[in-house]
Design a protein around this motif. Sequence first.
Motif, PDB file in Angstrom:
ATOM      1  N   VAL A 157       0.827  -1.209   0.000  1.00 55.68           N
ATOM      2  CA  VAL A 157       0.000   0.000   0.000  1.00 55.68           C
ATOM      3  C   VAL A 157       0.861   1.259   0.000  1.00 55.68           C
ATOM      4  CG1 VAL A 157      -1.742   1.325   1.269  1.00 55.68           C
ATOM      5  CG2 VAL A 157      -1.886  -1.170   1.196  1.00 55.68           C
ATOM      6  N   LEU A 158       1.806   1.342   0.935  1.00 56.55           N
ATOM      7  CA  LEU A 158       2.612   2.563   1.052  1.00 56.55           C
ATOM      8  C   LEU A 158       3.399   2.847  -0.228  1.00 56.55           C
ATOM      9  CD1 LEU A 158       4.025   2.468   4.698  1.00 56.55           C
ATOM     10  CD2 LEU A 158       1.896   3.470   3.843  1.00 56.55           C
ATOM     11  N   SER A 159       3.747   1.805  -0.969  1.00 59.31           N
ATOM     12  CA  SER A 159       4.512   1.996  -2.209  1.00 59.31           C
ATOM     13  C   SER A 159       3.728   2.777  -3.257  1.00 59.31           C
ATOM     14  CB  SER A 159       4.932   0.644  -2.784  1.00 59.31           C
ATOM     15  OG  SER A 159       3.800  -0.197  -2.953  1.00 59.31           O
ATOM     16  N   ALA A 160       2.399   2.771  -3.142  1.00 61.25           N
ATOM     17  CA  ALA A 160       1.561   3.475  -4.121  1.00 61.25           C
ATOM     18  C   ALA A 160       1.299   4.927  -3.736  1.00 61.25           C
ATOM     19  CB  ALA A 160       0.226   2.737  -4.268  1.00 61.25           C
ATOM     20  N   ILE A 161       1.867   5.354  -2.615  1.00 63.79           N
ATOM     21  CA  ILE A 161       1.604   6.686  -2.063  1.00 63.79           C
ATOM     22  C   ILE A 161       2.856   7.552  -2.174  1.00 63.79           C
ATOM     23  CG2 ILE A 161       1.096   7.902   0.115  1.00 63.79           C
ATOM     24  CD1 ILE A 161      -0.571   5.431   0.910  1.00 63.79           C
ATOM     25  N   SER A 162       2.675   8.820  -2.422  1.00 69.41           N
ATOM     26  CA  SER A 162       3.818   9.735  -2.471  1.00 69.41           C
ATOM     27  C   SER A 162       4.623   9.641  -1.176  1.00 69.41           C
ATOM     28  CB  SER A 162       3.338  11.178  -2.670  1.00 69.41           C
ATOM     29  OG  SER A 162       2.774  11.342  -3.951  1.00 69.41           O
ATOM     30  N   PRO A 163       5.946   9.519  -1.266  1.00 70.18           N
ATOM     31  CA  PRO A 163       6.772   9.319  -0.076  1.00 70.18           C
ATOM     32  C   PRO A 163       6.555  10.352   1.024  1.00 70.18           C
ATOM     33  CG  PRO A 163       8.066   9.000  -2.060  1.00 70.18           C
ATOM     34  CD  PRO A 163       6.740   9.502  -2.506  1.00 70.18           C
ATOM     35  N   GLU A 164       6.287  11.604   0.641  1.00 77.05           N
ATOM     36  CA  GLU A 164       6.127  12.645   1.659  1.00 77.05           C
ATOM     37  C   GLU A 164       4.822  12.488   2.461  1.00 77.05           C
ATOM     38  OE1 GLU A 164       4.674  14.396  -2.310  1.00 77.05           O
ATOM     39  OE2 GLU A 164       6.344  13.149  -1.608  1.00 77.05           O
ATOM     40  N   LYS A 165       3.930  11.617   2.016  1.00 81.00           N
ATOM     41  CA  LYS A 165       2.655  11.419   2.716  1.00 81.00           C
ATOM     42  C   LYS A 165       2.630  10.156   3.576  1.00 81.00           C
ATOM     43  CE  LYS A 165      -0.198  13.936  -0.629  1.00 81.00           C
ATOM     44  NZ  LYS A 165      -1.404  13.891  -1.500  1.00 81.00           N
ATOM     45  N   VAL A 166       3.669   9.358   3.507  1.00 78.42           N
ATOM     46  CA  VAL A 166       3.672   8.061   4.181  1.00 78.42           C
ATOM     47  C   VAL A 166       3.581   8.186   5.697  1.00 78.42           C
ATOM     48  CG1 VAL A 166       5.126   6.067   4.700  1.00 78.42           C
ATOM     49  CG2 VAL A 166       4.770   6.758   2.326  1.00 78.42           C
ATOM     50  N   LYS A 167       4.326   9.121   6.268  1.00 81.63           N
ATOM     51  CA  LYS A 167       4.307   9.240   7.726  1.00 81.63           C
ATOM     52  C   LYS A 167       2.912   9.600   8.241  1.00 81.63           C
ATOM     53  CE  LYS A 167       6.494  11.470  11.695  1.00 81.63           C
ATOM     54  NZ  LYS A 167       7.487  12.487  12.154  1.00 81.63           N
ATOM     55  N   SER A 168       2.181  10.438   7.510  1.00 82.39           N
ATOM     56  CA  SER A 168       0.830  10.808   7.948  1.00 82.39           C
ATOM     57  C   SER A 168      -0.105   9.596   7.896  1.00 82.39           C
ATOM     58  CB  SER A 168       0.275  11.945   7.090  1.00 82.39           C
ATOM     59  OG  SER A 168       0.057  11.537   5.753  1.00 82.39           O
ATOM     60  N   VAL A 169       0.139   8.680   6.964  1.00 82.62           N
ATOM     61  CA  VAL A 169      -0.659   7.454   6.888  1.00 82.62           C
ATOM     62  C   VAL A 169      -0.424   6.599   8.131  1.00 82.62           C
ATOM     63  CG1 VAL A 169      -1.004   5.296   5.629  1.00 82.62           C
ATOM     64  CG2 VAL A 169      -0.713   7.437   4.370  1.00 82.62           C
ATOM     65  N   LEU A 170       0.841   6.433   8.508  1.00 79.24           N
ATOM     66  CA  LEU A 170       1.162   5.625   9.684  1.00 79.24           C
ATOM     67  C   LEU A 170       0.593   6.249  10.963  1.00 79.24           C
ATOM     68  CD1 LEU A 170       4.852   4.623   8.883  1.00 79.24           C
ATOM     69  CD2 LEU A 170       2.757   3.346   8.436  1.00 79.24           C
ATOM     70  N   THR A 171       0.664   7.562  11.059  1.00 74.03           N
ATOM     71  CA  THR A 171       0.088   8.251  12.220  1.00 74.03           C
ATOM     72  C   THR A 171      -1.423   8.057  12.254  1.00 74.03           C
ATOM     73  OG1 THR A 171       1.847   9.912  12.104  1.00 74.03           O
ATOM     74  CG2 THR A 171      -0.096  10.462  13.406  1.00 74.03           C
ATOM     75  N   ASN A 172      -2.049   8.116  11.097  1.00 78.58           N
ATOM     76  CA  ASN A 172      -3.487   7.902  10.992  1.00 78.58           C
ATOM     77  C   ASN A 172      -3.850   6.502  11.502  1.00 78.58           C
ATOM     78  OD1 ASN A 172      -6.180   8.287  10.284  1.00 78.58           O
ATOM     79  ND2 ASN A 172      -5.821   8.370   8.088  1.00 78.58           N
ATOM     80  N   ILE A 173      -3.107   5.495  11.070  1.00 79.87           N
ATOM     81  CA  ILE A 173      -3.368   4.117  11.502  1.00 79.87           C
ATOM     82  C   ILE A 173      -3.197   3.974  13.008  1.00 79.87           C
ATOM     83  CG2 ILE A 173      -2.522   1.735  11.337  1.00 79.87           C
ATOM     84  CD1 ILE A 173      -1.784   2.378   8.398  1.00 79.87           C
ATOM     85  N   SER A 174      -2.197   4.644  13.554  1.00 78.57           N
ATOM     86  CA  SER A 174      -1.919   4.506  14.986  1.00 78.57           C
ATOM     87  C   SER A 174      -3.071   5.004  15.852  1.00 78.57           C
ATOM     88  CB  SER A 174      -0.626   5.255  15.346  1.00 78.57           C
ATOM     89  OG  SER A 174      -0.810   6.658  15.319  1.00 78.57           O
ATOM     90  N   THR A 175      -3.911   5.886  15.316  1.00 78.57           N
ATOM     91  CA  THR A 175      -5.012   6.438  16.122  1.00 78.57           C
ATOM     92  C   THR A 175      -6.106   5.412  16.404  1.00 78.57           C
ATOM     93  OG1 THR A 175      -6.221   7.258  14.176  1.00 78.57           O
ATOM     94  CG2 THR A 175      -4.640   8.768  15.208  1.00 78.57           C
ATOM     95  N   VAL A 176      -6.197   4.362  15.589  1.00 79.03           N
ATOM     96  CA  VAL A 176      -7.252   3.368  15.807  1.00 79.03           C
ATOM     97  C   VAL A 176      -6.726   2.069  16.417  1.00 79.03           C
ATOM     98  CG1 VAL A 176      -8.742   4.294  14.008  1.00 79.03           C
ATOM     99  CG2 VAL A 176      -7.097   2.506  13.417  1.00 79.03           C
ATOM    100  N   LEU A 177      -5.401   1.913  16.479  1.00 79.28           N
ATOM    101  CA  LEU A 177      -4.821   0.714  17.084  1.00 79.28           C
ATOM    102  C   LEU A 177      -4.923   0.760  18.605  1.00 79.28           C
ATOM    103  CD1 LEU A 177      -1.596   0.332  14.939  1.00 79.28           C
ATOM    104  CD2 LEU A 177      -3.428  -1.361  15.098  1.00 79.28           C
ATOM    105  N   LYS A 178      -5.067  -0.411  19.208  1.00 74.25           N
ATOM    106  CA  LYS A 178      -5.081  -0.486  20.662  1.00 74.25           C
ATOM    107  C   LYS A 178      -3.731  -0.043  21.207  1.00 74.25           C
ATOM    108  CE  LYS A 178      -8.580  -4.078  21.306  1.00 74.25           C
ATOM    109  NZ  LYS A 178      -8.854  -5.459  21.763  1.00 74.25           N
ATOM    110  N   ILE A 179      -3.781   0.848  22.167  1.00 68.86           N
ATOM    111  CA  ILE A 179      -2.542   1.378  22.750  1.00 68.86           C
ATOM    112  C   ILE A 179      -1.777   0.284  23.480  1.00 68.86           C
ATOM    113  CG2 ILE A 179      -1.615   3.024  24.440  1.00 68.86           C
ATOM    114  CD1 ILE A 179      -4.001   4.843  23.753  1.00 68.86           C
TER     115      ILE A 179
END
Length: 277
Positions: A157-179
Amino acid sequence: MSSSAGGRVLTEEEAERLLERDKDCISDFKRNKLEMDAKKNWDLFYKRNSTHFFKDRHWITRECPQLQSILHEVDKPVLLEVGCGVGNAVLPLLEEHGQDMFVYACDFSPRAIEYLKSDPLFDESKNCRGFVCDVTKDPLTHNVPPNSVDIALLIFVLSAISPEKVKSVLTNISTVLKIDGGLVFFRDYGLYDHAMLRFSKGHKISENFYMRQDGTRAYYFSESEVSDLFSSAGFDVIENSYVERETVNHKEGVSARRIFVQGKYKVSSKPKQGISH
């Protein structure tokens, strides 16, 4: 002259050919158009290929034993696949473990989600929910409760996304994961993968980032780069390594050396900022 990705060392001939091929990048106009048309290009990809392009990924439970542990130890575990496509990862899991889990699946191609929802295994009246989402900007918390996901799949998935946007994707995912133990299972293209070396001149967008003929894009990661990305987004790195596979086209008598980066990353208990609304 030779180059190393840690997972693969290029021959002198390969390194020189790559250097010559990648001298020039596509224009800023073309790069911006690819970014604007990313959703449309993937939607057209699924229109052309329907559900027949990717093979079902039955290997996930083998490659991620933590998933098996979660399925056996957590009462009704919650799984999220980001960039689910037509369901090549979640449908085999639902077929085997459907009664024991709840699945969220999202993709930014509306057509892919339509195909997924049309499969009888994906029953939204019981244990599934599929939704269209651009994870580079749409908060996952609009569809998935915060701190609710036991494991998130992030596969090619991340390979299809502009590199400068990847970190925001990971941060987005972290908001729904169990702490207290939410896990990401990741696999994507690795540097000097066979597919990366096959691009012709005029397809380079930026360093390690290329456009395919159909307008979709592919980035090729180094092992250390992936580790740094997850760490900078607030994850603890559990596993992070290259995976090498040899694929053979018996009809044409051609073998290809595939290089992937694969890892597992645990959401940190440290506080983090969610994606901007």
